[in-house]
Scaffold this motif. Structure first.
Motif, PDB file in Angstrom:
ATOM      1  N   LEU A   1      29.047  30.583  33.799  1.00 49.41           N
ATOM      2  CA  LEU A   1      29.689  31.886  33.924  1.00 49.41           C
ATOM      3  C   LEU A   1      29.580  32.463  35.335  1.00 49.41           C
ATOM      4  N   THR A   2      28.565  32.074  36.095  1.00 49.13           N
ATOM      5  CA  THR A   2      28.490  32.577  37.466  1.00 49.13           C
ATOM      6  C   THR A   2      29.600  32.002  38.344  1.00 49.13           C
ATOM      7  N   ALA A   3      30.283  30.976  37.864  1.00 51.44           N
ATOM      8  CA  ALA A   3      31.415  30.416  38.606  1.00 51.44           C
ATOM      9  C   ALA A   3      32.749  31.027  38.171  1.00 51.44           C
ATOM     10  N   GLY A   4      32.704  31.979  37.240  1.00 50.50           N
ATOM     11  CA  GLY A   4      33.936  32.504  36.667  1.00 50.50           C
ATOM     12  C   GLY A   4      34.363  33.844  37.235  1.00 50.50           C
ATOM     13  N   PRO A   5      35.599  34.260  36.927  1.00 46.71           N
ATOM     14  CA  PRO A   5      36.144  35.503  37.482  1.00 46.71           C
ATOM     15  C   PRO A   5      35.464  36.757  36.957  1.00 46.71           C
ATOM     16  N   ASP A   6      34.963  36.744  35.723  1.00 50.12           N
ATOM     17  CA  ASP A   6      34.304  37.938  35.201  1.00 50.12           C
ATOM     18  C   ASP A   6      33.044  38.260  35.998  1.00 50.12           C
ATOM     19  N   PHE A   7      32.307  37.227  36.371  1.00 48.59           N
ATOM     20  CA  PHE A   7      31.100  37.451  37.165  1.00 48.59           C
ATOM     21  C   PHE A   7      31.459  38.009  38.543  1.00 48.59           C
ATOM     22  N   ARG A   8      32.484  37.462  39.157  1.00 49.50           N
ATOM     23  CA  ARG A   8      32.891  37.964  40.473  1.00 49.50           C
ATOM     24  C   ARG A   8      33.295  39.434  40.401  1.00 49.50           C
ATOM     25  N   GLU A   9      34.043  39.800  39.339  1.00 56.23           N
ATOM     26  CA  GLU A   9      34.455  41.201  39.182  1.00 56.23           C
ATOM     27  C   GLU A   9      33.248  42.085  38.906  1.00 56.23           C
ATOM     28  N   GLY A  10      32.326  41.620  38.084  1.00 60.61           N
ATOM     29  CA  GLY A  10      31.143  42.417  37.781  1.00 60.61           C
ATOM     30  C   GLY A  10      30.295  42.690  39.015  1.00 60.61           C
ATOM     31  N   VAL A  11      30.115  41.680  39.858  1.00 57.70           N
ATOM     32  CA  VAL A  11      29.341  41.858  41.089  1.00 57.70           C
ATOM     33  C   VAL A  11      30.081  42.792  42.053  1.00 57.70           C
ATOM     34  N   ALA A  12      31.391  42.617  42.165  1.00 58.95           N
ATOM     35  CA  ALA A  12      32.165  43.487  43.058  1.00 58.95           C
ATOM     36  C   ALA A  12      32.064  44.941  42.609  1.00 58.95           C
ATOM     37  N   ALA A  13      32.152  45.182  41.287  1.00 60.49           N
ATOM     38  CA  ALA A  13      32.047  46.549  40.777  1.00 60.49           C
ATOM     39  C   ALA A  13      30.673  47.138  41.056  1.00 60.49           C
ATOM     40  N   LEU A  14      29.640  46.318  40.914  1.00 61.07           N
ATOM     41  CA  LEU A  14      28.276  46.784  41.194  1.00 61.07           C
ATOM     42  C   LEU A  14      28.134  47.185  42.655  1.00 61.07           C
ATOM     43  N   LEU A  15      28.605  46.356  43.543  1.00 59.36           N
ATOM     44  CA  LEU A  15      28.470  46.634  44.977  1.00 59.36           C
ATOM     45  C   LEU A  15      29.333  47.814  45.410  1.00 59.36           C
ATOM     46  N   GLU A  16      30.481  47.969  44.764  1.00 60.06           N
ATOM     47  CA  GLU A  16      31.394  49.061  45.128  1.00 60.06           C
ATOM     48  C   GLU A  16      31.115  50.336  44.338  1.00 60.06           C
ATOM     49  N   LYS A  17      30.086  50.274  43.459  1.00 60.96           N
ATOM     50  CA  LYS A  17      29.678  51.436  42.663  1.00 60.96           C
ATOM     51  C   LYS A  17      30.851  52.017  41.855  1.00 60.96           C
ATOM     52  N   ARG A  18      31.514  51.142  41.113  1.00 67.29           N
ATOM     53  CA  ARG A  18      32.631  51.548  40.265  1.00 67.29           C
ATOM     54  C   ARG A  18      32.528  50.820  38.935  1.00 67.29           C
ATOM     55  N   GLU A  19      33.350  51.228  37.980  1.00 65.00           N
ATOM     56  CA  GLU A  19      33.391  50.557  36.689  1.00 65.00           C
ATOM     57  C   GLU A  19      34.149  49.241  36.845  1.00 65.00           C
ATOM     58  N   PRO A  20      33.666  48.157  36.220  1.00 64.27           N
ATOM     59  CA  PRO A  20      34.388  46.889  36.342  1.00 64.27           C
ATOM     60  C   PRO A  20      35.754  46.960  35.673  1.00 64.27           C
ATOM     61  N   ARG A  21      36.698  46.203  36.214  1.00 62.12           N
ATOM     62  CA  ARG A  21      38.053  46.182  35.671  1.00 62.12           C
ATOM     63  C   ARG A  21      38.278  44.886  34.884  1.00 62.12           C
ATOM     64  N   PHE A  22      37.561  44.779  33.749  1.00 59.87           N
ATOM     65  CA  PHE A  22      37.760  43.646  32.870  1.00 59.87           C
ATOM     66  C   PHE A  22      39.031  43.813  32.025  1.00 59.87           C
ATOM     67  N   TRP A  23      39.411  45.060  31.820  1.00 64.43           N
ATOM     68  CA  TRP A  23      40.623  45.340  31.057  1.00 64.43           C
ATOM     69  C   TRP A  23      41.175  46.660  31.535  1.00 64.43           C
ATOM     70  N   SER A  24      42.485  46.737  31.690  1.00 60.00           N
ATOM     71  CA  SER A  24      43.142  47.979  32.079  1.00 60.00           C
ATOM     72  C   SER A  24      44.215  48.308  31.052  1.00 60.00           C
ATOM     73  N   PRO A  25      44.321  49.568  30.625  1.00 58.42           N
ATOM     74  CA  PRO A  25      45.364  49.934  29.651  1.00 58.42           C
ATOM     75  C   PRO A  25      46.738  49.750  30.274  1.00 58.42           C
ATOM     76  N   PRO A  26      47.754  49.475  29.435  1.00 60.46           N
ATOM     77  CA  PRO A  26      49.110  49.343  29.980  1.00 60.46           C
ATOM     78  C   PRO A  26      49.571  50.670  30.561  1.00 60.46           C
ATOM     79  N   PRO A  27      50.455  50.619  31.563  1.00 58.17           N
ATOM     80  CA  PRO A  27      50.935  51.870  32.161  1.00 58.17           C
ATOM     81  C   PRO A  27      51.729  52.691  31.163  1.00 58.17           C
ATOM     82  N   ALA A  28      51.631  54.017  31.285  1.00 57.25           N
ATOM     83  CA  ALA A  28      52.360  54.911  30.387  1.00 57.25           C
ATOM     84  C   ALA A  28      53.860  54.825  30.674  1.00 57.25           C
ATOM     85  N   ASN A  29      54.666  54.940  29.631  1.00 57.89           N
ATOM     86  CA  ASN A  29      56.117  54.896  29.808  1.00 57.89           C
ATOM     87  C   ASN A  29      56.616  56.163  30.495  1.00 57.89           C
TER      88      ASN A  29
END
Length: 277
Positions: free
Chosen positions: A249-277
């Motif tokens: 899992l440390t070689a996968g995209p979820d880990f990269r996003e989780g580390v980036a979110a930690l360093l950038e002090k933001r919530e990880p973007r594992f899922w985003s709601p669809p844009p409103a119409n």
């Protein structure tokens, strides 16, 4: 599949399976079991779905086996599950121990949350227990039920319930088949939270969406599989498997996003709601 006794809905990352025989307190039948497994298979295969919620229509969760079905077992002189030979098999193929009725929950890739909105008896309680997390409406009545019908503990509940709440309280509930309330189940550790009925589903959906939004899907998948597979093996193999998964899992995209979110002090973007119409 044409759904007659269940409802299946997807809203963003959350799929909801609703047992839908409210006039019978969603009593369990072979048709319901077949449809339920089909719905689980759809949710597990849908990459947009991250969490599965299971609940009941009307004022009950599931009152156990349908009385007419029980009468049919008497007439036939034995148990007839009422399911077709080609029944869907969600969760099968992950581990041999999971390739059985209700144990198939353990092989799913996504967490299941039971929203117990009313009475749960017999197989209804079994279904709730095989879900990963349980919320319940205040005052919901529960019972293992089997003893007063002259039956054994159903579908592996004799294995599962002691692991959820401990041997002594599980033994008492299994032997007595007495009715107990959601509040007692919460004290025993069986339920995560007990809520006013009107707050139940909103709270469950808030929890489910938080899981979907803040926890990596790869972590949800592998952690729950670790837990259930580790129940069948010793600590050494569990540690070895954890190390293997760590490397993977440390070689996968979820880990990269989780580390980036930690360093950038933001919530990880594992899922985003669809844009409103």
């Amino acid at each position: 599949m044409e759904l007659k006794v269940t409802l299946y809905e997807v809203d963003g990352p959350v799929a909801t399976i609703t047992l839908d025989r409210p006039e019978r307190l969603n009593a369990w039948t072979g048709r319901m079991h077949t449809e339920y497994r089909w719905c689980l298979a759809q949710a597990d295969a849908d990459p947009a779905v991250r969490v599965i919620v299971v609940t009941g229509a009307g004022r009950g969760f599931c009152a156990g086996a349908d009385a007419r079905a029980l009468e049919g077992h008497v007439e036939k002189g034995g148990y007839d599950p009422g399911t077709p030979p080609d029944i869907p098999r969600p969760g099968f193929g992950v581990h041999p121990e999971f390739d059985h009725d209700f144990a198939y929950h353990f092989g799913l890739a996504k967490p299941t949350i039971a929203a117990i909105n009313g009475p749960a008896a017999g197989v209804g309680l079994v279904l709730a227990c095989f879900c990963d997390i349980r919320f319940a409406a205040a005052g919901a009545k529960l019972t293992t039920a089997h003893g007063k019908l002259g039956l054994p503990a159903e579908y592996g509940l004799s294995w599962l319930l002691p692991r959820l709440i401990g041997l002594a309280p599980a033994m008492e509930l299994l032997l007595s088949s007495r009715i107990f309330l959601a509040e007692e189940a919460e004290r025993l550790g069986l339920f995560h939270r007990v809520l006013p009925r009107d707050d139940l589903l909103p709270s469950v959906y808030e929890y489910a969406r938080t899981l979907a939004r803040t926890v990596a899907p790869s972590s949800l998948r592998e952690t729950r599989r670790q837990v259930y597979i580790d129940l069948h093996r010793g600590v050494g193999p569990a540690v070895s498997e954890a190390q293997r998964l760590l490397d993977e899992l440390t070689a996968g995209p979820d880990f990269r996003e989780g580390v980036a979110a930690l360093l950038e002090k933001r919530e990880p973007r594992f899922w985003s709601p669809p844009p409103a119409n």
